[in-house]
Design a protein around this motif. Sequence first.
Motif, short mmCIF file in Angstrom:
data_model
loop_
_atom_site.label_atom_id
_atom_site.label_comp_id
_atom_site.label_asym_id
_atom_site.label_seq_id
_atom_site.Cartn_x
_atom_site.Cartn_y
_atom_site.Cartn_z
N LEU A 1 -11.52 53.61 26.39
CA LEU A 1 -12.84 54.19 25.89
C LEU A 1 -13.13 53.89 24.51
N PHE A 2 -12.44 54.01 23.48
CA PHE A 2 -12.57 53.99 22.17
C PHE A 2 -12.40 52.65 21.62
N LYS A 3 -11.49 51.97 21.99
CA LYS A 3 -11.08 50.39 21.49
C LYS A 3 -11.92 49.44 22.17
N LYS A 4 -11.76 49.43 23.68
CA LYS A 4 -12.22 48.34 24.44
C LYS A 4 -13.85 48.62 24.81
N MET A 5 -14.21 49.79 25.06
CA MET A 5 -15.59 50.14 25.21
C MET A 5 -16.29 50.44 24.16
N LYS A 6 -15.66 50.61 22.90
CA LYS A 6 -16.42 51.24 21.61
C LYS A 6 -17.10 52.22 21.70
N LEU A 7 -16.67 53.30 22.74
CA LEU A 7 -17.39 54.59 22.80
C LEU A 7 -16.90 55.45 21.80
N LYS A 8 -17.54 56.36 21.42
CA LYS A 8 -17.36 57.53 20.51
C LYS A 8 -17.04 58.83 21.12
N VAL A 9 -16.57 59.79 20.67
CA VAL A 9 -16.39 61.21 21.20
C VAL A 9 -17.74 61.87 21.34
N SER A 10 -18.83 61.39 20.68
CA SER A 10 -20.19 61.78 20.84
C SER A 10 -20.83 61.27 21.98
N GLN B 1 -15.78 60.92 38.05
CA GLN B 1 -16.28 59.96 37.25
C GLN B 1 -15.69 59.37 35.96
N ILE B 2 -14.81 60.25 35.40
CA ILE B 2 -14.36 60.12 34.06
C ILE B 2 -13.03 59.01 34.65
N PHE B 3 -12.47 58.94 35.53
CA PHE B 3 -11.36 58.06 36.02
C PHE B 3 -11.81 56.75 36.42
N ARG B 4 -13.24 56.78 37.05
CA ARG B 4 -13.92 55.58 37.43
C ARG B 4 -14.05 54.77 36.33
N LEU B 5 -14.53 55.41 35.25
CA LEU B 5 -15.06 54.88 34.15
C LEU B 5 -13.91 54.33 33.28
N ILE B 6 -12.79 54.72 33.18
CA ILE B 6 -11.53 54.40 32.58
C ILE B 6 -11.20 53.27 33.37
N GLY B 7 -10.97 53.27 34.97
CA GLY B 7 -10.37 52.21 35.54
C GLY B 7 -11.29 50.99 35.38
N GLU B 8 -12.78 51.10 35.59
CA GLU B 8 -13.43 49.96 35.49
C GLU B 8 -13.77 49.48 34.14
N GLY B 9 -13.70 50.17 33.18
CA GLY B 9 -13.96 49.77 31.84
C GLY B 9 -12.60 49.06 31.12
N GLY B 10 -11.38 49.47 31.58
CA GLY B 10 -10.20 48.66 31.42
C GLY B 10 -9.61 47.82 32.17
N ASN B 11 -10.39 47.50 33.54
CA ASN B 11 -9.92 46.71 34.29
C ASN B 11 -8.52 47.06 34.83
N VAL B 12 -8.20 48.35 35.09
CA VAL B 12 -6.97 48.71 35.47
C VAL B 12 -6.85 48.77 36.86
N ASP B 13 -5.59 48.34 37.48
CA ASP B 13 -5.46 48.18 38.73
C ASP B 13 -5.31 49.39 39.47
N ALA B 14 -5.87 49.58 40.64
CA ALA B 14 -6.24 50.83 41.21
C ALA B 14 -4.93 51.66 41.47
N THR B 15 -3.66 51.03 41.96
CA THR B 15 -2.49 51.59 42.28
C THR B 15 -1.91 52.19 40.87
N GLU B 16 -2.31 51.63 39.60
CA GLU B 16 -1.57 52.06 38.31
C GLU B 16 -2.30 53.33 38.04
N MET B 17 -3.63 53.16 38.26
CA MET B 17 -4.58 54.30 37.79
C MET B 17 -3.97 55.62 38.46
N TYR B 18 -3.45 55.62 39.85
CA TYR B 18 -2.82 56.74 40.28
C TYR B 18 -1.16 56.90 40.01
#
Length: 337
Positions: free
Chosen positions: A198-207, A276-293
């Motif tokens: 969220l913060f390094k790859k997607m460059k989001l902020k806490v706000s 949605q927060i998990f979907r955001l992390i998975g898609e934003g980080g291109n994380v394998d679905a099995t690893e997400m679980y």
Amino acid sequence: MKKAYAQAGVDVDLGNLVKSRIHERVKVTHGPEVLGKIGGFGGLFRPDFRGMKEPVLVSSVDGVGTKLKIAFAMGRHDRVAQDLVNHCVDDIAVLGARPLFFLDYIGAERLEPAVFEQLIKGFAKACKEAKCALIGGETAQMPGMYNRGEYDLAGTIVGVVDRAKMIDGSRIEPGDVVLGLPSNGLHTNGYSLARKVLFKKMKLKVSSRVTGIARPIGEELLKVHRNYQPLLASIPEGLVKGLAHITGGGLVDNLPRVLPKDCDALIDTRQWKVPQIFRLIGEGGNVDATEMYQVFNMGIGMAIIASGCDAEAVIRRTRAKRIGVIQSGNRKVLLSL
């Protein structure tokens, strides 16, 4: 003149002043079982085991992990304190135990009175809600060990369960049903990956605000870990065969901890809506679905295993969702994605 120890970074007088203010907050968690006073060398607790045939003490210790980094960034510290208590309560609740008392540890670069006050407020709030006494703790000032303004938390809980009512998973068999109770976001696990995405790859902020998530990202990540113990305790005796607190390792690694060696759990991930927060992390980080679980709870914070004939009674009591079944195997979780 400033004392030598204070010049070295440890202000004993400040520590004494800060700790002297906690008594009123902590007292609200005390019942007649608590003896002595806050600040002694040890907490005193006189348990009442009347009504139990064979009381067994259950204990657990844990931390909050890098969720603390979100608390530092947000300047909100009461929630991570609540997280710590609730996480520990849930860890012993899976055995059918109710909490008796809790002790905390705070290690900090320097004691900040406002931060310390928030932490104690959070500990006391969660302990009171859990009917658990906050009977002591340790606060350490360690300059050079932490970055400026940072701290670490750890907590120990002790509870009790009557041995005959202990839930250990030994009765689980093929054909049983796996039920899931919803989580309140990430709870206290997966934050190293979440922060990186969220913060390094997607460059989001806490706000930052993101479509599909009602609150700013920082607020979403600071949602408090649920305490499931009161709800689990409301289920009639004998209906629950096994419980798994879905923490680090997700469903993949936590469910096997309660399964017999000849059983697998087949989980149908389509049976609940992943927040949605998990979907955001998975898609934003291109994380394998099995690893997400295997990293996150993915929206299920507690799993309940019951027989097929008892499942509906548990669902009516808890509003849990059917998320899987038990089948013959070798203590693994199989995901239907």
